[in-house]
Write a protein that holds these residues in place. Sequence first.
Motif, PDB file in Angstrom:
ATOM      1  N   GLU A   1       0.857  -1.192   0.000  1.00 48.48           N
ATOM      2  CA  GLU A   1       0.000   0.000   0.000  1.00 48.48           C
ATOM      3  C   GLU A   1       0.887   1.234   0.000  1.00 48.48           C
ATOM      4  N   HIS A   2       0.550   2.235  -0.862  1.00 44.70           N
ATOM      5  CA  HIS A   2       1.514   3.279  -1.208  1.00 44.70           C
ATOM      6  C   HIS A   2       1.907   4.178  -0.044  1.00 44.70           C
ATOM      7  N   ASN A   3       1.109   4.226   1.026  1.00 41.44           N
ATOM      8  CA  ASN A   3       1.481   5.051   2.181  1.00 41.44           C
ATOM      9  C   ASN A   3       2.004   4.227   3.352  1.00 41.44           C
ATOM     10  N   SER A   4       2.065   2.919   3.181  1.00 42.97           N
ATOM     11  CA  SER A   4       2.446   2.046   4.292  1.00 42.97           C
ATOM     12  C   SER A   4       3.927   2.173   4.616  1.00 42.97           C
ATOM     13  N   LEU A   5       4.233   2.051   5.899  1.00 44.63           N
ATOM     14  CA  LEU A   5       5.629   2.024   6.343  1.00 44.63           C
ATOM     15  C   LEU A   5       6.048   0.653   6.857  1.00 44.63           C
ATOM     16  N   ASP A   6       5.092  -0.302   6.949  1.00 43.01           N
ATOM     17  CA  ASP A   6       5.456  -1.585   7.547  1.00 43.01           C
ATOM     18  C   ASP A   6       5.964  -2.601   6.534  1.00 43.01           C
ATOM     19  N   GLY A   7       5.884  -2.279   5.225  1.00 41.12           N
ATOM     20  CA  GLY A   7       6.417  -3.177   4.204  1.00 41.12           C
ATOM     21  C   GLY A   7       5.605  -4.422   3.965  1.00 41.12           C
ATOM     22  N   GLN A   8       4.442  -4.556   4.644  1.00 41.63           N
ATOM     23  CA  GLN A   8       3.604  -5.728   4.457  1.00 41.63           C
ATOM     24  C   GLN A   8       2.825  -5.612   3.149  1.00 41.63           C
ATOM     25  N   GLY A   9       2.601  -6.744   2.462  1.00 43.90           N
ATOM     26  CA  GLY A   9       1.853  -6.693   1.224  1.00 43.90           C
ATOM     27  C   GLY A   9       1.770  -8.027   0.533  1.00 43.90           C
ATOM     28  N   TYR A  10       1.541  -7.980  -0.760  1.00 41.09           N
ATOM     29  CA  TYR A  10       1.410  -9.180  -1.578  1.00 41.09           C
ATOM     30  C   TYR A  10       2.769  -9.479  -2.224  1.00 41.09           C
ATOM     31  N   THR A  11       3.195 -10.737  -2.214  1.00 37.37           N
ATOM     32  CA  THR A  11       4.482 -11.091  -2.783  1.00 37.37           C
ATOM     33  C   THR A  11       4.325 -12.118  -3.894  1.00 37.37           C
ATOM     34  N   ALA A  12       5.267 -12.132  -4.832  1.00 40.13           N
ATOM     35  CA  ALA A  12       5.258 -13.088  -5.926  1.00 40.13           C
ATOM     36  C   ALA A  12       6.663 -13.198  -6.481  1.00 40.13           C
ATOM     37  N   THR A  13       6.898 -14.260  -7.277  1.00 39.62           N
ATOM     38  CA  THR A  13       8.182 -14.473  -7.934  1.00 39.62           C
ATOM     39  C   THR A  13       7.959 -14.664  -9.421  1.00 39.62           C
ATOM     40  N   ALA A  14       8.730 -13.967 -10.233  1.00 38.89           N
ATOM     41  CA  ALA A  14       8.585 -14.086 -11.683  1.00 38.89           C
ATOM     42  C   ALA A  14       9.024 -15.481 -12.141  1.00 38.89           C
ATOM     43  N   ASN A  15       8.327 -16.015 -13.144  1.00 42.57           N
ATOM     44  CA  ASN A  15       8.705 -17.330 -13.656  1.00 42.57           C
ATOM     45  C   ASN A  15       9.900 -17.207 -14.608  1.00 42.57           C
ATOM     46  N   ASP A  16      10.256 -18.300 -15.282  1.00 44.42           N
ATOM     47  CA  ASP A  16      11.442 -18.305 -16.135  1.00 44.42           C
ATOM     48  C   ASP A  16      11.351 -17.304 -17.281  1.00 44.42           C
ATOM     49  N   SER A  17      10.116 -16.942 -17.674  1.00 42.36           N
ATOM     50  CA  SER A  17       9.920 -15.969 -18.753  1.00 42.36           C
ATOM     51  C   SER A  17       9.748 -14.551 -18.230  1.00 42.36           C
ATOM     52  N   GLY A  18       9.911 -14.381 -16.915  1.00 42.68           N
ATOM     53  CA  GLY A  18       9.776 -13.055 -16.313  1.00 42.68           C
ATOM     54  C   GLY A  18       8.352 -12.655 -15.997  1.00 42.68           C
ATOM     55  N   TYR A  19       7.367 -13.530 -16.271  1.00 44.25           N
ATOM     56  CA  TYR A  19       5.976 -13.189 -16.018  1.00 44.25           C
ATOM     57  C   TYR A  19       5.629 -13.380 -14.545  1.00 44.25           C
ATOM     58  N   VAL A  20       4.792 -12.490 -14.055  1.00 37.86           N
ATOM     59  CA  VAL A  20       4.350 -12.576 -12.665  1.00 37.86           C
ATOM     60  C   VAL A  20       2.883 -12.169 -12.577  1.00 37.86           C
ATOM     61  N   THR A  21       2.139 -12.839 -11.700  1.00 37.40           N
ATOM     62  CA  THR A  21       0.725 -12.531 -11.469  1.00 37.40           C
ATOM     63  C   THR A  21       0.467 -12.476  -9.976  1.00 37.40           C
ATOM     64  N   ILE A  22      -0.218 -11.438  -9.531  1.00 39.91           N
ATOM     65  CA  ILE A  22      -0.671 -11.337  -8.136  1.00 39.91           C
ATOM     66  C   ILE A  22      -2.184 -11.233  -8.167  1.00 39.91           C
ATOM     67  N   GLU A  23      -2.869 -12.173  -7.544  1.00 42.01           N
ATOM     68  CA  GLU A  23      -4.319 -12.271  -7.637  1.00 42.01           C
ATOM     69  C   GLU A  23      -5.011 -11.778  -6.370  1.00 42.01           C
ATOM     70  N   ASN A  24      -6.317 -11.470  -6.546  1.00 42.46           N
ATOM     71  CA  ASN A  24      -7.200 -11.143  -5.413  1.00 42.46           C
ATOM     72  C   ASN A  24      -6.651 -10.001  -4.559  1.00 42.46           C
ATOM     73  N   VAL A  25      -6.282  -8.910  -5.203  1.00 40.62           N
ATOM     74  CA  VAL A  25      -5.736  -7.746  -4.507  1.00 40.62           C
ATOM     75  C   VAL A  25      -6.879  -6.831  -4.070  1.00 40.62           C
ATOM     76  N   ALA A  26      -6.836  -6.376  -2.842  1.00 36.92           N
ATOM     77  CA  ALA A  26      -7.875  -5.481  -2.333  1.00 36.92           C
ATOM     78  C   ALA A  26      -7.843  -4.141  -3.060  1.00 36.92           C
ATOM     79  N   ILE A  27      -8.978  -3.464  -3.116  1.00 40.42           N
ATOM     80  CA  ILE A  27      -9.058  -2.145  -3.732  1.00 40.42           C
ATOM     81  C   ILE A  27      -8.126  -1.180  -2.985  1.00 40.42           C
ATOM     82  N   GLY A  28      -7.377  -0.383  -3.736  1.00 43.38           N
ATOM     83  CA  GLY A  28      -6.475   0.577  -3.107  1.00 43.38           C
ATOM     84  C   GLY A  28      -5.371   1.016  -4.050  1.00 43.38           C
TER      85      GLY A  28
END
Length: 430
Positions: A77-104
């Motif tokens: 979250e753009h104003n957060s200071l705690d660094g908590q959030g959604y994480t992901a790792t890009a696959n071998d082709s560099g593609y990444v998907t993060i699903e079910n993200v809350a509005i914000g």
Amino acid sequence: MIFGKKLYIKGMDVKQNKNRRMISLIAPFAIGFSLCACGSDNVAGGGPSGTEAGNAITAQILIANAPAANARVKLVEHNSLDGQGYTATANDSGYVTIENVAIGSYTMEASLNESALQLPVDVKDTVSDVALGQQNLQKSVFIGGSITDFIGDTTESLKNMNGFVKFRGLDHSAAITNGKFEIFGLPAGHLNMVIIPTETADTVKVSVETDAGDSVTTLKPTAPESENETLLIEDFEDGNNLHLYSSNFFEGDWNMMTITTVIPVPDSEKIKIYPELPKDYQQHPFLLLIQDSEYGGKEVHVQFDVPDTHNYTPWEFIKMNIGNSMGIYDLSSVDSIAFDAWGSGIAEIQVIDETRKDKDFNSYTSGKFPFILPSQKTTLKFAWADIVPNEDDRKRVTSISLVFHDDAELYFDNLKFIGKDLQNIWKVKE
């Protein structure tokens, strides 16, 4: 390289230091900062398209225009200071998907070895995908040195300060030991650095503009700033829907509007607004919201009730046009805005440029900032750069709104701009 700084004091006022710009914040603002923060880390990865599970943020991460396999991606979250959030790792082709993200509003950071990037991400609903396309990593940034070099204050206590350095919207922090710190691996671009001493409740915010590969160890000296002026934009005492700086040359006015994603809306699902608009009312509907205040004078008072069962996304808002309809106004001289507000529910300040369109062909939203309405009358104050982070966007504003997506009751009064040369906002540009 451009640097700016502000001092945030939580819950109290302090004497102004000649080397700093101070903005006092009250407790409700601190709550508002975390409204969109994610409750826990979500781990995801995969191909470039969404799924039936809900919205998906997708991107292809590149380095030197080649796939950045195994790049680490985090959405905070753009104003957060705690660094908590959604994480992901890009696959071998560099593609990444993060699903079910809350509005914000979020900052997406991607990193691999000594390269990184950051990108603003706006999630408007829970069903639409956000495709970010190809994004190239750049050489990361180093920031470190003496705290006194960054805040322009050589007070003895600061020379030996202990505490932490954090960055809004990013998962980076570093300890301050005896007044010094260092932090590697930051993404280039605008960095909102917050210095948090352990000895006091004061926090210092330093805005830093960086280029790829920068090594930042001190702030450049700046000329002393002239004192800010405060300009009362509207106190509603005149009882009309034009703000105080309307004139014969333009009409900056107030409006109340309700928008839904379903048209027409069945009567059973319609948003109820109080005071109700009489069927034979011929005047501007906003005038009904201007009521006598128990504190003396007049104020805006309105209540929104959203039915428990509804099949649309509600948008209820109070909107102020800066000037003429579709006129563009330069608000870069505004340092902060303040107003009296109280009631119940969550409000969101939105700054709009109606002369531009976003990717969905809606009016361009330059910035948004959610906050919880306090139950008692309170003067709230927001740094303008926190609402509209992009400096160029601050030069192109058509309206400012308070937006609600659920039940709320709003009392509102005494909108003020704080900054320099504020009268020039309405000058006709040649």
